[in-house]
Enzyme design. Structure first.
Site, PDB file in Angstrom:
ATOM      1  CE  LYS A 101     -14.019   0.955  10.514  1.00 51.57           C
ATOM      2  NZ  LYS A 101     -13.517   1.948   9.588  1.00 51.57           N
ATOM      3  CG  ASP A 110      -9.327  -5.001  -2.845  1.00 48.91           C
ATOM      4  OD1 ASP A 110      -9.220  -3.771  -2.698  1.00 48.91           O
ATOM      5  OD2 ASP A 110     -10.021  -5.506  -3.754  1.00 48.91           O
ATOM      6  CD  GLU A 167      -4.753  -0.473 -13.588  1.00 51.08           C
ATOM      7  OE1 GLU A 167      -5.954  -0.384 -13.854  1.00 51.08           O
ATOM      8  OE2 GLU A 167      -3.827  -0.531 -14.429  1.00 51.08           O
ATOM      9  CE  LYS A 215      -5.751  -0.441   3.116  1.00 46.37           C
ATOM     10  NZ  LYS A 215      -5.995  -0.862   1.746  1.00 46.37           N
ATOM     11  NE  ARG A 261      -8.869  -2.455   6.341  1.00 49.43           N
ATOM     12  CZ  ARG A 261      -9.853  -1.558   6.404  1.00 49.43           C
ATOM     13  NH1 ARG A 261     -10.192  -0.996   7.538  1.00 49.43           N
ATOM     14  NH2 ARG A 261     -10.490  -1.196   5.314  1.00 49.43           N
ATOM     15  CG  PHE A 289     -11.678   5.476   6.254  1.00 54.57           C
ATOM     16  CD1 PHE A 289     -11.537   4.604   7.312  1.00 54.57           C
ATOM     17  CD2 PHE A 289     -11.621   4.954   4.953  1.00 54.57           C
ATOM     18  CE1 PHE A 289     -11.339   3.240   7.102  1.00 54.57           C
ATOM     19  CE2 PHE A 289     -11.421   3.594   4.733  1.00 54.57           C
ATOM     20  CZ  PHE A 289     -11.280   2.741   5.816  1.00 54.57           C
ATOM     21  CB  THR A 295      -0.918   0.035   1.248  1.00 48.25           C
ATOM     22  OG1 THR A 295      -1.725   1.209   1.201  1.00 48.25           O
ATOM     23  CG2 THR A 295      -0.126   0.058   2.534  1.00 48.25           C
ATOM     24  CE1 TYR A 343     -19.304   4.370  -0.597  1.00 48.72           C
ATOM     25  CE2 TYR A 343     -17.214   3.263  -0.190  1.00 48.72           C
ATOM     26  CZ  TYR A 343     -18.112   3.834  -1.061  1.00 48.72           C
ATOM     27  OH  TYR A 343     -17.828   3.888  -2.406  1.00 48.72           O
ATOM     28  CG  ASP A 344     -16.143   4.186   8.720  1.00 50.35           C
ATOM     29  OD1 ASP A 344     -16.345   3.081   8.180  1.00 50.35           O
ATOM     30  OD2 ASP A 344     -15.082   4.473   9.297  1.00 50.35           O
TER      31      ASP A 344
HETATM   32  P1  IMP Z   1      -8.884  -0.361  -0.717  1.00 50.91           P
HETATM   33  O1  IMP Z   1      -9.116  -1.583   0.137  1.00 50.91           O
HETATM   34  O2  IMP Z   1      -7.831   0.531  -0.153  1.00 50.91           O
HETATM   35  O3  IMP Z   1      -8.729  -0.713  -2.160  1.00 50.91           O
HETATM   36  O4  IMP Z   1     -10.192   0.560  -0.742  1.00 50.91           O
HETATM   37  C1  IMP Z   1     -11.325   0.216  -0.119  1.00 50.91           C
HETATM   38  C2  IMP Z   1     -12.384   1.314  -0.237  1.00 50.91           C
HETATM   39  O5  IMP Z   1     -13.539   0.759   0.368  1.00 50.91           O
HETATM   40  C3  IMP Z   1     -12.031   2.562   0.570  1.00 50.91           C
HETATM   41  O6  IMP Z   1     -11.560   3.588  -0.243  1.00 50.91           O
HETATM   42  C4  IMP Z   1     -13.357   2.940   1.195  1.00 50.91           C
HETATM   43  O7  IMP Z   1     -14.087   3.731   0.295  1.00 50.91           O
HETATM   44  C5  IMP Z   1     -14.058   1.606   1.337  1.00 50.91           C
HETATM   45  N1  IMP Z   1     -13.791   1.029   2.674  1.00 50.91           N
HETATM   46  C6  IMP Z   1     -13.041  -0.059   2.983  1.00 50.91           C
HETATM   47  N2  IMP Z   1     -13.020  -0.278   4.307  1.00 50.91           N
HETATM   48  C7  IMP Z   1     -13.787   0.684   4.847  1.00 50.91           C
HETATM   49  C8  IMP Z   1     -14.146   1.000   6.207  1.00 50.91           C
HETATM   50  O8  IMP Z   1     -13.762   0.360   7.195  1.00 50.91           O
HETATM   51  N3  IMP Z   1     -14.957   2.063   6.357  1.00 50.91           N
HETATM   52  C9  IMP Z   1     -15.405   2.821   5.324  1.00 50.91           C
HETATM   53  N4  IMP Z   1     -15.085   2.592   4.058  1.00 50.91           N
HETATM   54  C10 IMP Z   1     -14.282   1.518   3.817  1.00 50.91           C
END
Ligand code: IMP
Length: 191
Positions: free
Chosen positions: A169, A67, A38, A13, A175, A146, A8, A148-149
């Site tokens: 959380k 992911d 990608e 993260k 996660r 952050f 990442t 969609y929380d």
């Molecule tokens: P990635 O796993 O970094 O590719 O992106 C996952 C995307 O899913 C993030 O940009 C958020 O929009 C959404 N997302 C993943 N986990 C969460 C969470 O715990 N809370 C809110 N949105 C999440």
């Protein structure tokens, strides 16, 4: 200490993974910035495996990738693996989701997180998935977290992810659950 490269570009993260992996003898490192993999796959697990494999092969070190995203039942699982690309800011991703769901009475959704660890040759050593069920509210609530929380409501706590203390959380989230499933396997890993 064995190096574990986190696939990442996001230092947040790395910190979060460090907190899950605190008791294991790994030295976590951020991937080199020029190395960008990608997310071309159609499932969370395939994307996590792809990123872990490519970063391990490119660095010659162990690598971990995740992911994650949100699946909304009435929208057939959308935004799913496209959660991050569903809009350009958190606010407009939320606004688009609320617009597409409209007044639909089925508000069921789940967050999903897939994690994979690859050996230095790129082969996958471990993988795990975690999910967290919830409902999509009609308007945002809470100011923490952050993504969609603020619209993701968890009935057992009577709170959105954005209203929860971080420890809650971490315990309940997709996660957190993916890492809880990964940790027992990590103990048996031969590095
Ligand atoms: P990635 O796993 O970094 O590719 O992106 C996952 C995307 O899913 C993030 O940009 C958020 O929009 C959404 N997302 C993943 N986990 C969460 C969470 O715990 N809370 C809110 N949105 C999440």
């Amino acid at each position: 200490m064995t190096i574990l490269v986190v696939a990442t570009g996001n230092p947040g993260k790395v910190r979060e993974m460090q907190s899950y992996l605190a008791d294991f003898g790994w030295e976590l490192q951020l991937k080199p910035p020029e190395l960008d993999v990608e997310e071309t796959e159609e499932t969370f697990m395939s994307n996590a495996r792809l990123k872990a494999t490519e970063v391990a092969k490119a660095t010659g070190e162990w690598a971990i990738a995740d992911d994650s995203g949100l699946e909304v039942r009435a929208l057939g699982g959308v935004p799913g693996v496209h959660s991050a690309r569903y809009g350009t800011t958190d606010a407009n991703r939320i606004e688009r989701l609320l617009r597409e769901l409209g007044d639909n009475s089925n508000r069921q959704a789940q967050f999903v997180c897939a994690v994979a660890i690859a050996r230095p040759d790129g082969s996958i050593a471990l993988q795990a998935e975690g999910t967290c069920p919830g409902e999509i509210l009609k308007a945002p609530r809470g100011s923490g977290g952050f993504g969609y929380d603020p619209i993701f409501y968890v009935e057992s706590e009577d709170m959105t992810f954005a209203e929860m203390p971080p420890e809650t959380k971490k315990r309940l989230s997709h996660r957190g659950r993916a890492f809880q499933a990964l940790l027992p396997q990590l103990k048996n890993l031969e590095t």
